[in-house]
Write an enzyme that holds these catalytic residues in place. Sequence first.
Site: not given
Ligand code: ACO
Length: 429
Positions: A306, A363
Amino acid sequence: MQETAKLIVDGRTFELPIVRGTEGEKALDISRLRNETGLISLDPGYANTGSCESSITFMDGEKGILRYRGIPVEQLAERSSFVEAAYLLINGELPTRQELNRFSVMLNDHSLVHEDMRAFFENFPRRAHPMGILSSMVNALRAFYPELPERGEEEEINITFTRLLSKVRTMAAASYKISRGHRVVYPRHDLSYCANFLNMMFDSPVKPYVIDDDIVQALNVFWILHADHEQNCSTAAVRLVGSARVNLYAAISAGICALWGPLHGGANQAVIEMLNRIYTEGGDPGPFILRAKDRKDPFRLMGFGHRVYKTYDPRAKIMKAMCDRILEKLNLDDPLLDIAKTLEEVALNDPYFIDHNLYPNVDFYSGIVLRALGIPLNMFTVMFAIGRLPGWISQWKESVDDPKWKLHRPRQIYVGPRERDYAPIGERK
Ligand code: ACO
């Protein structure tokens, strides 16, 4: 005495005011930055940018706190109803008994949708995604329910809020019925908000729907947990589009489009699709965890991570407990729940997920709850949208009432070609 921070640019020192929120959060006020220094801030994805001051929802991502108008979401999930939480978000206070009755009556009074709108529903291709249909239909509401100048601005706004809350629920259920080729079920005045929705979804001429209080309560909790989440992607979209002073229907329609994305509200559908794949591939989450950790692989563990929570999402905790309760009550044995629990346990003990602060979000378990309620997979994000309506409405209202209101118009740092001459077509390489 105003707290300030100092910024030194080309040897000159500028003082930037520090703003403090009621929970002690601090922000640098850079609203005069460009005028005074010629600089702008650059913050892709706005992870360090506060776009507004807001008194609606407080969340602390480090401590896993979520409160609506100061009240912990755990208390609301346990003791309140979705309609009451919606009133709280929109009006700032919990309703008195009389106010709640009046609000419920208004929701009932506005629950029908103009019959002419049926033609739209019926002419969408059968495979159209319900989120696309919903955003179009919400936008179309303006054409059917134009301004009511004779009612005065405040009354008109209240009617528009009520219409949205009530009709979106009716439209969602109708689009489901039409997509199945079934007869549309009309809203009933004798049913509560959540019971009415379930009845419109599942009642049929051959099998009347039997309302179960535990299922109604589960839906109440599901929607309370989704009701607001401060400046998330879809809410920011509602505020941004609304800042152009467009009508509320159009602003909410933009929010629905933003919510559709799999990185945002669409994640609840994506989680079930992922769990289904794990199930059909033998039930071992190991290979999926390996893929999620592989930087070269775009795959992510859906329902994990998140932007703000760097600990367990408080909504996910409540959702997980509700998941167990509802499956037990319905005597259901969902293999996806077992896979989800194994996946969670493996991920929470894996150094990659620990180091990246990746925990289950709302979720992760919500899809299993929705499956248990009988909601089809392609309607999951629509369920989220109905729940998020009070948040979008209250955030829109706060932004248009804000005396510091401004058209949202970010800047950029241009990195394209410098000025060059237009080349006639015959001279281009
Ligand atoms: N699985 C694996 N790795 C992940 C995940 C994940 N679900 N989420 C983040 N990471 C990793 C990224 O690869 C990145 O790694 P790195 O720094 O080694 O390159 C690091 O964590 C940071 O990721 P960002 O994308 O920069 O983090 P951000 O805060 O932008 O992402 C997000 C938040 C978009 C929700 C992300 O965690 C994600 O894609 N999760 C899966 C989708 C999801 O469940 N969305 C629902 C969110 S809740 C809502 O909207 C109601």
